[in-house]
Design a protein around this motif. Sequence first.
Motif, PDB file in Angstrom:
ATOM      1  N   LYS A 134      50.134  29.777   4.167  1.00 23.54           N
ATOM      2  CA  LYS A 134      49.920  31.164   4.030  1.00 23.54           C
ATOM      3  C   LYS A 134      50.737  31.712   4.542  1.00 23.54           C
ATOM      4  O   LYS A 134      51.413  32.988   4.391  1.00 23.54           O
ATOM      5  CB  LYS A 134      48.778  31.529   3.990  1.00 23.54           C
ATOM      6  CG  LYS A 134      48.236  31.406   5.238  1.00 23.54           C
ATOM      7  CD  LYS A 134      46.894  32.431   5.753  1.00 23.54           C
ATOM      8  CE  LYS A 134      47.146  32.226   7.272  1.00 23.54           C
ATOM      9  NZ  LYS A 134      46.391  33.160   8.124  1.00 23.54           N
ATOM     10  N   ASP A 153      53.871  34.393   3.069  1.00 23.09           N
ATOM     11  CA  ASP A 153      53.162  35.399   2.647  1.00 23.09           C
ATOM     12  C   ASP A 153      52.782  36.006   3.525  1.00 23.09           C
ATOM     13  O   ASP A 153      52.030  36.254   4.284  1.00 23.09           O
ATOM     14  CB  ASP A 153      52.442  35.019   0.385  1.00 23.09           C
ATOM     15  CG  ASP A 153      52.106  35.863   0.594  1.00 23.09           C
ATOM     16  OD1 ASP A 153      52.265  37.407   0.437  1.00 23.09           O
ATOM     17  OD2 ASP A 153      51.873  35.849  -0.994  1.00 23.09           O
ATOM     18  N   SER A 199      43.349  44.666  -6.937  1.00 22.41           N
ATOM     19  CA  SER A 199      43.161  44.511  -5.899  1.00 22.41           C
ATOM     20  C   SER A 199      41.744  43.991  -6.631  1.00 22.41           C
ATOM     21  O   SER A 199      41.357  44.625  -5.326  1.00 22.41           O
ATOM     22  CB  SER A 199      43.102  44.896  -4.504  1.00 22.41           C
ATOM     23  OG  SER A 199      43.623  44.367  -3.770  1.00 22.41           O
ATOM     24  N   ARG A 230      45.177  36.688  -2.778  1.00 23.48           N
ATOM     25  CA  ARG A 230      45.612  37.198  -3.710  1.00 23.48           C
ATOM     26  C   ARG A 230      45.174  38.349  -4.922  1.00 23.48           C
ATOM     27  O   ARG A 230      45.347  39.562  -4.448  1.00 23.48           O
ATOM     28  CB  ARG A 230      46.474  36.765  -5.169  1.00 23.48           C
ATOM     29  CG  ARG A 230      48.259  36.131  -3.881  1.00 23.48           C
ATOM     30  CD  ARG A 230      48.715  35.445  -5.036  1.00 23.48           C
ATOM     31  NE  ARG A 230      49.940  34.314  -3.785  1.00 23.48           N
ATOM     32  CZ  ARG A 230      49.667  33.652  -3.945  1.00 23.48           C
ATOM     33  NH1 ARG A 230      48.962  32.958  -4.358  1.00 23.48           N
ATOM     34  NH2 ARG A 230      50.608  33.312  -2.393  1.00 23.48           N
ATOM     35  N   GLU A 284      44.541  30.861  -1.916  1.00 23.29           N
ATOM     36  CA  GLU A 284      45.718  31.944  -1.840  1.00 23.29           C
ATOM     37  C   GLU A 284      45.123  32.530  -2.997  1.00 23.29           C
ATOM     38  O   GLU A 284      45.319  33.456  -3.202  1.00 23.29           O
ATOM     39  CB  GLU A 284      46.754  30.712  -1.599  1.00 23.29           C
ATOM     40  CG  GLU A 284      47.046  30.571  -0.338  1.00 23.29           C
ATOM     41  CD  GLU A 284      48.914  30.236  -0.045  1.00 23.29           C
ATOM     42  OE1 GLU A 284      49.414  30.202  -1.443  1.00 23.29           O
ATOM     43  OE2 GLU A 284      48.864  29.560   0.611  1.00 23.29           O
ATOM     44  N   PRO A 285      45.122  31.999  -4.016  1.00 20.48           N
ATOM     45  CA  PRO A 285      44.507  32.871  -5.343  1.00 20.48           C
ATOM     46  C   PRO A 285      43.494  34.071  -5.013  1.00 20.48           C
ATOM     47  O   PRO A 285      44.374  35.299  -5.624  1.00 20.48           O
ATOM     48  CB  PRO A 285      44.728  32.154  -6.707  1.00 20.48           C
ATOM     49  CG  PRO A 285      44.101  30.775  -5.579  1.00 20.48           C
ATOM     50  CD  PRO A 285      44.874  30.638  -4.660  1.00 20.48           C
ATOM     51  N   ASP A 307      51.747  38.814   2.552  1.00 23.32           N
ATOM     52  CA  ASP A 307      50.909  39.794   2.978  1.00 23.32           C
ATOM     53  C   ASP A 307      49.356  38.949   2.907  1.00 23.32           C
ATOM     54  O   ASP A 307      48.239  39.360   3.140  1.00 23.32           O
ATOM     55  CB  ASP A 307      50.735  39.722   0.693  1.00 23.32           C
ATOM     56  CG  ASP A 307      51.402  41.787   0.829  1.00 23.32           C
ATOM     57  OD1 ASP A 307      51.194  41.703   1.782  1.00 23.32           O
ATOM     58  OD2 ASP A 307      51.884  41.366   0.106  1.00 23.32           O
ATOM     59  N   LEU A 308      49.054  37.723   2.507  1.00 23.11           N
ATOM     60  CA  LEU A 308      48.539  36.615   2.575  1.00 23.11           C
ATOM     61  C   LEU A 308      47.845  36.820   3.841  1.00 23.11           C
ATOM     62  O   LEU A 308      46.514  35.794   4.318  1.00 23.11           O
ATOM     63  CB  LEU A 308      48.781  35.068   1.878  1.00 23.11           C
ATOM     64  CG  LEU A 308      48.369  34.959   0.086  1.00 23.11           C
ATOM     65  CD1 LEU A 308      49.191  33.521   0.123  1.00 23.11           C
ATOM     66  CD2 LEU A 308      47.356  34.828  -0.575  1.00 23.11           C
TER      67      LEU A 308
END
Length: 323
Positions: A148, A151, A103, A126, A122-123, A153-154
């Motif tokens: 988004k 996902d 991370s 991530r 987004e990336p 987490d996003l």
Amino acid sequence: MRSLMRQAFQISCCCLIKIALQTFNLFYRLNYYYIAYRSAARRLFSASHTTVDLKEVKKFQLLAHKWWDEQGEYAPLHSMNDIRVPFVRDTLLNLSSDHQLGSPLSGIKILDVGCGGGLLSEPLGRLGASVTGIDPLEDNIRTAEQHKSFDPDLDKRIQYKSCSLEEIAEESTETFDVIVASEVVEHVADLETFISCCYQVLKPEGSLFITTLSKTQLSYVLGIVVAEKIMGIVPDGTHNWEKFITPEELERLLESNGFLVKAVNGMLYNPFSGSWSWIESTSINYALHAMKSKAQEQSSSREPPSEAEEEQHPARANTSTTV
Ligand SMILES: C[S@@+](CC[C@H](N)C(=O)[O-])C[C@H]1O[C@@H](n2cnc3c(N)ncnc32)[C@H](O)[C@@H]1O
């Protein structure tokens, strides 16, 4: 005689009152016109300092639902992630020794200006960054929000907002560690205001990443004639060559607005393989990294990278030395 004098006195009093009322009326009107003029001028002044060019933004309206079609009109932006995401990540990692495995961008607040459908937000999310994506077009933000949400987490790391950069600058100062403006500056109305807003919302020594097209004959031929008119890689009319900017001109603008330009790397799109690569020449597309300087450094020029930095950072090894 006395009554004559009284009449004359009454007449002159009436005249004086009339003159006073007319003068008051005149001042009242003048004041009204002055206020009306001032508010119209203020409106015009602020409109001429918006960074949003409605004609440019409208170009993205029809395709607002197509951002995540990897084979569609935005395919080159999808594949640009293969080089622009590592460029941002590695540059930031080189600037700090403290990062978490898996991370690496955690704790970093990024503003993605002109985020479109969130292809870059987004990336970056991530990689652990906390991302705010803004775009003047509501339909783009709707698409980005929807994507988004697939996902969870996003969902926590990214927030989107439909607004302009100057609206963010009005409400926040020195808030973000990083700004990314990828393929955006060639669409804005007032680049100097855009850059000074970036300066305002960045924390001291924060990073600004820009990718854009240079203003050369080659960029006209490849970026407009070939990409738009002959091969249809991007829709016809997407770009206006007049709005392109050479890296030298962009560097000058950045440095006169308190930034230090650290790297300028040429980029090349291969339409047959659909992939991007770093090249030495910055005459078509390029990526630039600048840092918000401390006040006393504002006018100094770009520092050449050290040999150790070049080894650690492959993208910077391509840094153009055109300035
Ligand atoms: C070519 S797209 C790039 C999208 C995204 N940055 C990417 O690379 O995937 C340009 C985006 O800039 C937005 N835009 C245009 N003018 C803008 C401005 N003045 N400020 C912020 N965004 C703007 C458009 O709405 C569009 O979404």
